[in-house]
Design an enzyme around this catalytic site. Sequence first.
Site, PDB file in Angstrom:
ATOM      1  N   ASN A  87      26.868  14.880  -0.472  1.00 41.33           N
ATOM      2  CA  ASN A  87      26.621  13.368   0.546  1.00 41.33           C
ATOM      3  C   ASN A  87      27.323  11.852  -1.205  1.00 41.33           C
ATOM      4  O   ASN A  87      27.303  10.643  -1.043  1.00 41.33           O
ATOM      5  CB  ASN A  87      25.231  12.211   0.501  1.00 41.33           C
ATOM      6  CG  ASN A  87      25.132  10.645   0.699  1.00 41.33           C
ATOM      7  OD1 ASN A  87      25.883  10.345   2.066  1.00 41.33           O
ATOM      8  ND2 ASN A  87      24.332  10.872   0.204  1.00 41.33           N
ATOM      9  N   TYR A 151      39.766   4.968  -1.019  1.00 35.81           N
ATOM     10  CA  TYR A 151      38.263   5.822  -0.033  1.00 35.81           C
ATOM     11  C   TYR A 151      38.738   6.646   0.157  1.00 35.81           C
ATOM     12  O   TYR A 151      38.448   7.740   0.607  1.00 35.81           O
ATOM     13  CB  TYR A 151      37.876   4.746  -0.126  1.00 35.81           C
ATOM     14  CG  TYR A 151      36.338   4.807   1.140  1.00 35.81           C
ATOM     15  CD1 TYR A 151      35.165   5.305   0.071  1.00 35.81           C
ATOM     16  CD2 TYR A 151      35.914   4.962   2.051  1.00 35.81           C
ATOM     17  CE1 TYR A 151      34.298   5.712   0.799  1.00 35.81           C
ATOM     18  CE2 TYR A 151      35.271   5.338   2.392  1.00 35.81           C
ATOM     19  CZ  TYR A 151      34.087   6.030   2.210  1.00 35.81           C
ATOM     20  OH  TYR A 151      32.642   6.830   2.326  1.00 35.81           O
ATOM     21  N   LYS A 155      38.973  10.982   1.278  1.00 34.93           N
ATOM     22  CA  LYS A 155      37.481  11.627   2.514  1.00 34.93           C
ATOM     23  C   LYS A 155      38.659  12.560   3.245  1.00 34.93           C
ATOM     24  O   LYS A 155      38.315  13.838   3.557  1.00 34.93           O
ATOM     25  CB  LYS A 155      37.172  10.350   2.995  1.00 34.93           C
ATOM     26  CG  LYS A 155      36.162   9.924   2.660  1.00 34.93           C
ATOM     27  CD  LYS A 155      34.781  10.345   2.148  1.00 34.93           C
ATOM     28  CE  LYS A 155      34.225   9.725   1.587  1.00 34.93           C
ATOM     29  NZ  LYS A 155      32.710  10.072   1.082  1.00 34.93           N
ATOM     30  N   VAL A 184      28.209   2.569   8.763  1.00 37.23           N
ATOM     31  CA  VAL A 184      26.377   2.909   8.383  1.00 37.23           C
ATOM     32  C   VAL A 184      25.960   1.330   7.642  1.00 37.23           C
ATOM     33  O   VAL A 184      26.914   1.145   6.426  1.00 37.23           O
ATOM     34  CB  VAL A 184      25.858   4.203   7.736  1.00 37.23           C
ATOM     35  CG1 VAL A 184      24.554   4.404   7.375  1.00 37.23           C
ATOM     36  CG2 VAL A 184      26.584   5.222   8.800  1.00 37.23           C
ATOM     37  N   THR A 186      24.157   0.383   4.807  1.00 35.57           N
ATOM     38  CA  THR A 186      23.968   0.877   3.451  1.00 35.57           C
ATOM     39  C   THR A 186      24.036  -0.045   2.478  1.00 35.57           C
ATOM     40  O   THR A 186      25.156  -0.686   2.585  1.00 35.57           O
ATOM     41  CB  THR A 186      24.433   2.941   2.707  1.00 35.57           C
ATOM     42  OG1 THR A 186      26.130   2.276   3.356  1.00 35.57           O
ATOM     43  CG2 THR A 186      24.369   3.418   3.898  1.00 35.57           C
TER      44      THR A 186
END
Length: 285
Positions: A87, A151, A155, A184, A186
Amino acid sequence: MPPAQKNELIVVSGASTGIGAATALKLASMGYHVLAGVRTDSEADAIRTENIDPVTLDITVPEHVEALAQRITDDRERRPLRALVNNAGIEINAPVEVLPLPLWREQFETNLFGHIAVIQRLLPSLRQSRGRIVNISSVGGEAALPLFGAYAGTKSALEAASDSLRREVTRQGIQVVVVQPGGVKTDMAAHSGGISLELAAGMSTEHQRLYSDLIETTVATNTAFLERAVTAEKAGEKIAEVTTTARPRTRYTLGKDAAFVIPLARHLPDRLMDRILAVSHRSRK
């Protein structure tokens, strides 16, 4: 009543906050003993609780990865490694032309090569236990927004590596699963917009002319969306379920946006997808 102890280990990297912390806490509540990867003593103190054993783990540091593997081998209760949840990650967004190469490399070191290092070192333990690898990707792995080139690139590469790995180790009894979250709530997501604006402030006059509107619009759109995004707790519950379910699929989306966007990216022509994303960003400015 407290949950029955599973007598199995699960490693979760990037467990100090956000999705990683929520996943670790959920797995611990299910009775698994979680080795929660953190980077500082204060982060370890914050996550330490019943069934959670914080371990110092910067996945880009070989000594940390080796110490983690040794911790599993030397486990006093000889518990098998049930799963590895990869993660840990960082997110630094800017136009491809503008983002300095060292920041490209930093993201690939953490979001891709660090995970590969952990996988390589823990595969013997996972082979022995016939365990599972859960790689946390992103909707960007299949649908890259503007500014997200680096980014999303990490991924996309992680997803390709996951596919290859799955086909290599299936006969060894090891399962490989990819989770593709959308937005999300975060700390990383909340701070990414500010980082983009800071990088934009240091751009040349010509780059300001070319990209400032795009950066402002994209940051504003993403900031507004995060107000309605999935919570880290909900994401952690889903990842814990994926990590422990008996017969997992190879891929899971997480959040309504990922469930909507990823099929579009797979089936629509690229130019049409470009127009849909451009209209979406303009309409939310």
